[in-house]
Design a protein around this motif. Sequence first.
Motif, PDB file in Angstrom:
ATOM      1  N   ASP A   5       0.810  -1.225   0.000  1.00 50.04           N
ATOM      2  CA  ASP A   5       0.000   0.000   0.000  1.00 50.04           C
ATOM      3  C   ASP A   5       0.837   1.267   0.000  1.00 50.04           C
ATOM      4  OD1 ASP A   5      -2.762  -1.245   2.068  1.00 50.04           O
ATOM      5  OD2 ASP A   5      -2.257  -1.492  -0.055  1.00 50.04           O
ATOM      6  N   SER A   6       2.130   1.143   0.251  1.00 48.62           N
ATOM      7  CA  SER A   6       3.019   2.307   0.240  1.00 48.62           C
ATOM      8  C   SER A   6       3.454   2.692  -1.170  1.00 48.62           C
ATOM      9  CB  SER A   6       4.270   2.024   1.084  1.00 48.62           C
ATOM     10  OG  SER A   6       3.929   1.806   2.438  1.00 48.62           O
ATOM     11  N   TYR A   7       3.062   1.898  -2.138  1.00 48.01           N
ATOM     12  CA  TYR A   7       3.481   2.117  -3.521  1.00 48.01           C
ATOM     13  C   TYR A   7       2.278   2.531  -4.363  1.00 48.01           C
ATOM     14  CZ  TYR A   7       7.788  -0.026  -2.036  1.00 48.01           C
ATOM     15  OH  TYR A   7       8.956  -0.290  -1.373  1.00 48.01           O
ATOM     16  N   ASP A   8       2.458   3.580  -5.140  1.00 55.32           N
ATOM     17  CA  ASP A   8       1.334   4.097  -5.909  1.00 55.32           C
ATOM     18  C   ASP A   8       1.429   3.808  -7.398  1.00 55.32           C
ATOM     19  OD1 ASP A   8       2.412   7.607  -5.504  1.00 55.32           O
ATOM     20  OD2 ASP A   8       3.524   5.764  -5.926  1.00 55.32           O
ATOM     21  N   TYR A   9       2.561   3.338  -7.856  1.00 53.49           N
ATOM     22  CA  TYR A   9       2.684   2.967  -9.263  1.00 53.49           C
ATOM     23  C   TYR A   9       3.263   1.556  -9.353  1.00 53.49           C
ATOM     24  CZ  TYR A   9       2.077   7.956 -10.017  1.00 53.49           C
ATOM     25  OH  TYR A   9       1.584   9.232 -10.015  1.00 53.49           O
ATOM     26  N   TRP A  10       2.691   0.771 -10.258  1.00 48.23           N
ATOM     27  CA  TRP A  10       3.096  -0.621 -10.416  1.00 48.23           C
ATOM     28  C   TRP A  10       3.350  -0.951 -11.875  1.00 48.23           C
ATOM     29  CZ3 TRP A  10       3.695  -4.122  -6.392  1.00 48.23           C
ATOM     30  CH2 TRP A  10       3.307  -3.660  -5.130  1.00 48.23           C
ATOM     31  N   GLY A  11       4.338  -1.780 -12.101  1.00 48.33           N
ATOM     32  CA  GLY A  11       4.576  -2.312 -13.423  1.00 48.33           C
ATOM     33  C   GLY A  11       3.666  -3.503 -13.692  1.00 48.33           C
TER      34      GLY A  11
END
Length: 123
Positions: free
Chosen positions: A108-114
């Motif tokens: 949840d700490s990441y807002d962009y994903w590959g």
Amino acid sequence: VQLQASGGGLVQAGGSLRLSCAASGITFSSRAMGWFRQAPGKEREFVAAISWSYGSPYYPDSPKGRFTISRDETKNTVYLQMNSLKPEDTAVYYCAAGILGSRIGVPDSYDYWGQGTQVTVSS
């Protein structure tokens, strides 16, 4: 923002792979770049992260010692070197961009994903 993961494949146990994540359209200051993996039927698991500004790596207790994260600032690319691979490392590996902080190992700490790259380790 685009994160393009690559480098996955089929490898025998004990082998190595290097994953790459090319990032574009993102401001890297105060950013952490992370790798997560998800096996079928399991939750997404933190593998490694790196502070983009300082290059400081972060790892969970496992698979600590076999995986190494690095980044190339000139190419806006993060790498995950995986050695001594085991069948239990089989999963889809995702790179992600988030805000550097105490919850660096939490998805949840990441807002962009590959899009993810498949790693399959045969026994």
